[in-house]
Motif scaffolding. Sequence first.
Motif, PDB file in Angstrom:
ATOM      1  N   THR A   1      58.650  31.491  68.776  1.00  0.00           N
ATOM      2  CA  THR A   1      58.995  30.284  68.018  1.00  0.00           C
ATOM      3  C   THR A   1      58.998  30.506  66.517  1.00  0.00           C
ATOM      4  OG1 THR A   1      56.712  29.533  67.868  1.00  0.00           O
ATOM      5  CG2 THR A   1      57.993  28.654  69.676  1.00  0.00           C
TER       6      THR A   1
ATOM      7  N   GLU B   1      67.741  34.319  64.373  1.00  0.00           N
ATOM      8  CA  GLU B   1      68.037  33.631  65.627  1.00  0.00           C
ATOM      9  C   GLU B   1      68.960  32.456  65.326  1.00  0.00           C
ATOM     10  OE1 GLU B   1      66.103  34.122  68.664  1.00  0.00           O
ATOM     11  OE2 GLU B   1      65.123  35.882  67.801  1.00  0.00           O
ATOM     12  N   LYS B   2      69.943  32.270  66.174  1.00  0.00           N
ATOM     13  CA  LYS B   2      70.844  31.147  65.991  1.00  0.00           C
ATOM     14  C   LYS B   2      70.062  29.847  66.181  1.00  0.00           C
ATOM     15  CE  LYS B   2      75.404  30.107  65.697  1.00  0.00           C
ATOM     16  NZ  LYS B   2      75.081  29.336  64.509  1.00  0.00           N
ATOM     17  N   ARG B   3      69.173  29.862  67.133  1.00  0.00           N
ATOM     18  CA  ARG B   3      68.398  28.672  67.428  1.00  0.00           C
ATOM     19  C   ARG B   3      66.956  29.077  67.714  1.00  0.00           C
ATOM     20  NH1 ARG B   3      69.576  23.551  68.282  1.00  0.00           N
ATOM     21  NH2 ARG B   3      68.298  22.427  69.746  1.00  0.00           N
ATOM     22  N   LEU B   4      66.009  28.286  67.235  1.00  0.00           N
ATOM     23  CA  LEU B   4      64.611  28.625  67.465  1.00  0.00           C
ATOM     24  C   LEU B   4      64.244  28.341  68.916  1.00  0.00           C
ATOM     25  CD1 LEU B   4      62.901  27.119  64.305  1.00  0.00           C
ATOM     26  CD2 LEU B   4      63.370  29.514  64.758  1.00  0.00           C
ATOM     27  N   THR B   5      63.458  29.239  69.479  1.00  0.00           N
ATOM     28  CA  THR B   5      62.915  28.983  70.811  1.00  0.00           C
ATOM     29  C   THR B   5      61.793  27.972  70.655  1.00  0.00           C
ATOM     30  OG1 THR B   5      63.237  31.329  71.120  1.00  0.00           O
ATOM     31  CG2 THR B   5      62.093  30.158  72.870  1.00  0.00           C
ATOM     32  N   ILE B   6      61.743  26.983  71.520  1.00  0.00           N
ATOM     33  CA  ILE B   6      60.669  26.014  71.371  1.00  0.00           C
ATOM     34  C   ILE B   6      59.752  26.037  72.582  1.00  0.00           C
ATOM     35  CG2 ILE B   6      62.019  24.494  69.875  1.00  0.00           C
ATOM     36  CD1 ILE B   6      62.346  22.626  72.237  1.00  0.00           C
TER      37      ILE B   6
ATOM     38  N   PRO C   1      60.166  31.853  63.105  1.00  0.00           N
ATOM     39  CA  PRO C   1      61.331  32.548  62.563  1.00  0.00           C
ATOM     40  C   PRO C   1      60.879  33.763  61.764  1.00  0.00           C
ATOM     41  CG  PRO C   1      60.919  30.533  61.344  1.00  0.00           C
ATOM     42  CD  PRO C   1      59.926  30.566  62.450  1.00  0.00           C
TER      43      PRO C   1
END
Lengths: 334, 346
Positions: free
Chosen positions: A262, A271-276, A264
């Motif tokens: 999670t 990352e294109k999108r953060l893992t949540i 960055p």
Amino acid sequence: MPDRAQPILDVQGLKTVFQTRGGEVHAVNNVSFDLAPGELLGVVGESGSGKSVTMMSLLGLLPSPPADVRDGTVMFQGRDLLKLDLRELRRVRGGEVGFVFQDPMTSLNPVFNVGMQIMEPLRKHMGMSKKAAAARAQELLELVGIPDAKQRLLDYPHQFSGGMRQRVMIAIALACDPKVLIADEPTTALDVTIQAQILELMKDLRDKLGMAVIWITHDLGVIAGIADRVIVMYGGQVVEHAPVRELFANPAHPYTRALLKTIPKIHGAREKRLTIIEGQPPILNAHPTACPFLDRCDVAMPVCARKNPQRFEVNAHHDAACFHADPLEVAHAG
Amino acid sequence: MLDNSAKPLVSVRDLKMHFPIHAGFLRRRVGEVRAVDGVTFDVIEGETLGLVGESGCGKSTCGRAVLRLYDITSGQIMIDGRDIGSVKQRNLRTMRPIMQMVFQDPQASLNSRMTVEAIIREPLDEHTTLSDAEKREKVGELMDAVGLNRRFAKRYPHAFSGGQRQRIGIARALALNPKFIVCDEPIAALDVSIQAQVVNLLEDLQEQFGLTYLFISHDLSMVRHIATRVAVMYLGKIVELAPREALYAAPLHPYTQALLSAVPDPDPEMAAAKQRIVLQGDVPSPANPPDGCNFCTRCPQVMDICRRIDPEYREVQPGRWAACHLHNDMSPAEVADEINAAQTAG
């Protein structure tokens, strides 16, 4: 690697419960860890994971009631700290075990100059004369890198900046040559450039003075830079324990893995999108009968709802409280 | 001024926000805190401009001043073609719907005696003529948009966790379909695992509603994730502004370099190999900034000229702005002239 066969501090099965109007809160649940001389142990966790309460429990710093340290042993130099009376405990606190708290403004007394506050443990614990204590206080301020130390002893906390105040706190904690220093989020309230100064200072002091340090933080970046070994806490329990490089390279617990994903990165591919991590941390209002990470875990199994996993060995230096690390479960599932 | 094809939604020119210091028996004005001291930047429509810096650098004051939550000392602010900077406070009201704010502390910025529905609905009551039923429906839609369960509309803020409270604050900011939102440290008070949830939500909403953000933060890793371009502030001034990749890959200003090198790396191998630039000393007081460049007291590459002349904030490469003498193309003769001029003047 420091010698772990002869730990200076050995905590086994610590359990702390708070009595509240809404019932019991199981803040620390069966926490065990040890600390070797000269070692820097990182303790990571989010708010409410029990990391601060664990350390406060060790030295009886929690008001009782509502806190109740219900179980466990804390062996320090051949004595169980949980069995000491207040007078003996006072000799340990600030003497053989130093404590640095998160917020340097509220933990210094605003109406005494810092010289008085550094001299207090020296006079109380070491029985130094006023003159000797003043000389030692000056040495300590120089040690933590405060320029013009002799003059600054007469200054009051508000005359110092945040970073300098934290240096004063460290000087107080170091006053009696502690064998163990417990630092609870010592850099969280500081800016990154000041945090970098304090981290360098701590590494330097540890090498110079050879004490063992427990460093509590929620910042995995800080842990990566400073710790030898790490315990990860979640829901009042230790969920993973490993040497720092091993933890970051091969995290075994799903929570540690998710946590590492999670945040960055400042370098490398973005990352294109953060893992949540979906959901919220658990509410610790009952003795846990299931894995505390169950609701948020992406690899949960039926057994995780039935039992709270113990810590299973991943290898000789690495363990994780997850049934995926349990050889029986792995054999069973395979 | 940055890229001619891209239209700036917000443009700020030489913005100054000085707070007076009063002292003594007569409360005379004895000086001023130069919280924001001549800041110039654009925010392009649809982008996220990250504004980073350490505490006390003036980044929050800058964000609040841009929305005219203060009466600014001087400078121009244009938002969506309207002059915000010089309008009287009471005339600003009608312009508020296009510009909104998400605050740092979701605990302090929500009224604890109002239900979630009442909080999100308040802007609608103030600025629209919708019927009761329409408002209720709009509140429901907003709660859906930010991922809050509609069934919780009648609950009070204390019944929600920090992350959920921040969602309430975001829903309130979205109520009037704004174009521009200032996010002032929206994730600083949240736990790591919750921060990612809120950041992803902000990104989704930006895409869905075509929002433009000024994202104020001290978390450089998170800004690298969310921002299109990044401005770095130090002691009331922007020292560097650049597209995200360029700034993180090759920072130009010595302060940006030090700031980036101070960020702890969540990787033990990297951390061990890293050469950290550890700045000495503390930030000077904004009530009494040094002569010349504001960073000259701590700069590892300080030169003679830096202590005398404040470097101009200029475009040193296409799209990259910096205020540093190291990136000045003046010839040594011109530098000498400037120093002489400053000496005679001083």
